[in-house]
Design an enzyme around this catalytic site. Structure first.
Site, short mmCIF file in Angstrom:
data_model
loop_
_atom_site.label_atom_id
_atom_site.label_comp_id
_atom_site.label_asym_id
_atom_site.label_seq_id
_atom_site.Cartn_x
_atom_site.Cartn_y
_atom_site.Cartn_z
N TYR A 38 0.88 -1.29 0.09
CA TYR A 38 0.02 -0.02 0.20
C TYR A 38 0.87 1.24 0.03
O TYR A 38 0.47 2.35 0.26
CB TYR A 38 -0.90 -0.15 1.05
CG TYR A 38 -2.27 -0.81 1.22
CD1 TYR A 38 -1.92 -2.24 1.09
CD2 TYR A 38 -3.29 -0.45 1.56
CE1 TYR A 38 -3.07 -3.06 0.75
CE2 TYR A 38 -4.52 -1.15 1.57
CZ TYR A 38 -4.38 -2.46 1.24
OH TYR A 38 -5.49 -3.19 1.18
N LYS A 72 5.68 -14.26 1.69
CA LYS A 72 5.87 -14.88 0.51
C LYS A 72 7.01 -14.86 -0.33
O LYS A 72 7.21 -14.37 -1.37
CB LYS A 72 4.56 -14.21 -0.35
CG LYS A 72 4.09 -14.72 -1.69
CD LYS A 72 3.73 -16.25 -1.50
CE LYS A 72 3.60 -16.91 -2.98
NZ LYS A 72 3.34 -18.34 -2.86
N ASP A 85 -0.10 -18.23 0.86
CA ASP A 85 -1.17 -19.05 0.36
C ASP A 85 -1.38 -20.19 1.31
O ASP A 85 -2.65 -20.73 1.50
CB ASP A 85 -0.75 -19.62 -1.15
CG ASP A 85 0.79 -19.96 -1.18
OD1 ASP A 85 1.61 -19.73 -0.23
OD2 ASP A 85 1.13 -20.54 -2.00
N ASP A 91 -4.67 -7.45 5.01
CA ASP A 91 -6.08 -7.00 4.61
C ASP A 91 -6.79 -8.25 4.25
O ASP A 91 -7.86 -8.83 5.05
CB ASP A 91 -5.93 -5.96 3.62
CG ASP A 91 -7.29 -5.70 2.96
OD1 ASP A 91 -8.25 -5.39 3.63
OD2 ASP A 91 -7.36 -5.87 1.54
N ASP A 146 -10.14 -10.67 6.49
CA ASP A 146 -11.30 -10.76 6.22
C ASP A 146 -11.71 -12.24 6.21
O ASP A 146 -12.81 -12.42 6.86
CB ASP A 146 -11.36 -10.19 4.80
CG ASP A 146 -12.10 -8.78 4.56
OD1 ASP A 146 -11.74 -7.96 5.45
OD2 ASP A 146 -12.58 -8.48 3.54
C1 IPM Z 1 -9.61 -2.49 5.41
C2 IPM Z 1 -10.20 -1.94 4.08
C3 IPM Z 1 -9.28 -0.91 3.39
C4 IPM Z 1 -7.97 -1.53 3.18
C5 IPM Z 1 -9.96 -0.42 1.96
C6 IPM Z 1 -11.12 0.26 2.26
C7 IPM Z 1 -8.88 0.49 1.33
O1 IPM Z 1 -10.41 -3.21 3.08
O2 IPM Z 1 -9.49 -1.49 6.25
O3 IPM Z 1 -9.34 -3.66 5.44
O4 IPM Z 1 -7.65 -2.18 2.31
O5 IPM Z 1 -7.15 -1.38 4.04
MG MG Z 2 -9.99 -5.02 4.22
#
Ligand code: IPM
Ligand code: MG
Length: 302
Positions: free
Chosen positions: A136, A188, A221, A245, A249
């Site tokens: 990022y 990775k 992975d 990230d 999730d």
């Molecule tokens: C998170 C979100 C953000 C990220 C997005 C909205 C850019 O997915 O905070 O996990 O990728 O950091």
């Molecule tokens: Mg996210």
């Protein structure tokens, strides 16, 4: 009674509903007499972009810096505003500008949740995601945009300092949690031989300073499998920005819902405020089903 000044950014779609519920909880804490909160609301996000041409003012970081903390709702309105805009003008400037280098994402199964796993009991780990650089870092560009030979490049930046400080945080956290005392490093380096080799080497160097903490390492992975097949084996998981990230999730879904997953963007040095947010998206499809929000209740007292 100590009072805290909170910058509240409700966000878009489901964002304000969730943040409003959180403010209700904080007001309840206040009623118990332990501490007080003064909320100031900032209407930033996709809606602000549609109204003003920017998701947040250019001096967004300076506006939130004086607060004790930032309470940040999901933002975005993908049907009307490209997703990258509010991230670029609102979220990432705050994360980077305040140097919130730890993105802490607890993953815990709470009884009553419906997990897709047969036996989710005992899942209790924390993802420590590097939050200011990595994939990022925003280094790159486009050349010949729109042309048939257009080119786009985006470079991952891993710095020794950036990796080391987030890893030290992870090890200290494993000690503090006092459970398995186990830090698992996600990498990775079998494919990204430059940046992730530095990441791995930094991990080994930092680990040497914490001989009482057990370590492990997986490529991302394989890790995405282990989050499903043996989530209860983890304690603290340290990883880069994009990998964290994705893993967070996945982990949120494994314990039942991303709707309950919390995130803290921390500056462990406490030089400025940290930012607290749910990790889900703005969820337009399920927004506006809850009872109406009464923002006036949270207006600052003047
Ligand atoms: C998170 C979100 C953000 C990220 C997005 C909205 C850019 O997915 O905070 O996990 O990728 O950091
Ligand atoms: Mg996210």
């Amino acid at each position: 009674m100590k009072r805290y000044r909170i910058a509240v950014v409700p966000g878009d779609n489901i964002g304000p509903e969730v943040i409003s519920a959180g403010c209700t909880v904080l007001r309840r804490l206040e009623a118990l007499g332990r501490c007080g909160f003064d909320f100031e609301t900032f209407p930033w996000g996709a809606g602000h972009y549609l109204r003003t041409g920017r998701a947040a003012p250019e001096d967004v970081v300076e506006q939130v810096r004086p607060f004790d903390a930032i309470y940040f709702g999901a933002h975005g309105d993908p049907a009307r505003v490209p997703d990258r805009i509010s991230s670029r003008e609102l979220m990432h400037p705050i994360r980077r500008g305040l140097d919130l280098y730890v993105n802490l994402r607890p993953v815990r199964f709470i009884r009553g949740m419906t997990s897709p796993l047969k036996a989710p009991e005992g899942i209790d780990f924390v993802v420590v995601r590097e939050n200011t650089e990595g994939e990022y870092a925003n280094v790159g560009g486009q050349v010949h945009a729109g042309d048939t030979h257009e080119v786009a490049m985006q470079t991952t930046v891993i710095t020794r300092r950036g990796a080391e400080r987030v890893m030290r945080y992870a090890f200290a956290l494993a000690r503090e949690r006092g459970g398995k005392r186990y830090v698992h490093c996600v990498t990775k380096s079998n494919a990204l031989a430059h940046v992730m080799e530095l990441w791995d080497r930094t991990f080994e160097a930092v680990a040497a300073d914490y001989p009482d903490v057990r370590t492990g390492k997986s490529h991302v992975d394989a890790m995405s499998m282990y989050v499903v097949t043996r989530p209860a084996s983890f304690d603290v998981v340290v990883t880069t920005n994009l990998m964290g990230d994705i893993i967070s999730d996945e982990a949120a879904a494994v314990v039942g819902s991303i709707g309950l997953a919390a995130g803290a963007n921390l500056d462990p040095t406490r030089a400025g405020p940290s930012m607290f947010e749910p990790i889900h998206g703005s969820a337009r499809d399920i927004a506006a089903r809850a009872s109406p929000i009464r923002w006036r209740r949270f207006a600052p007292r003047r």
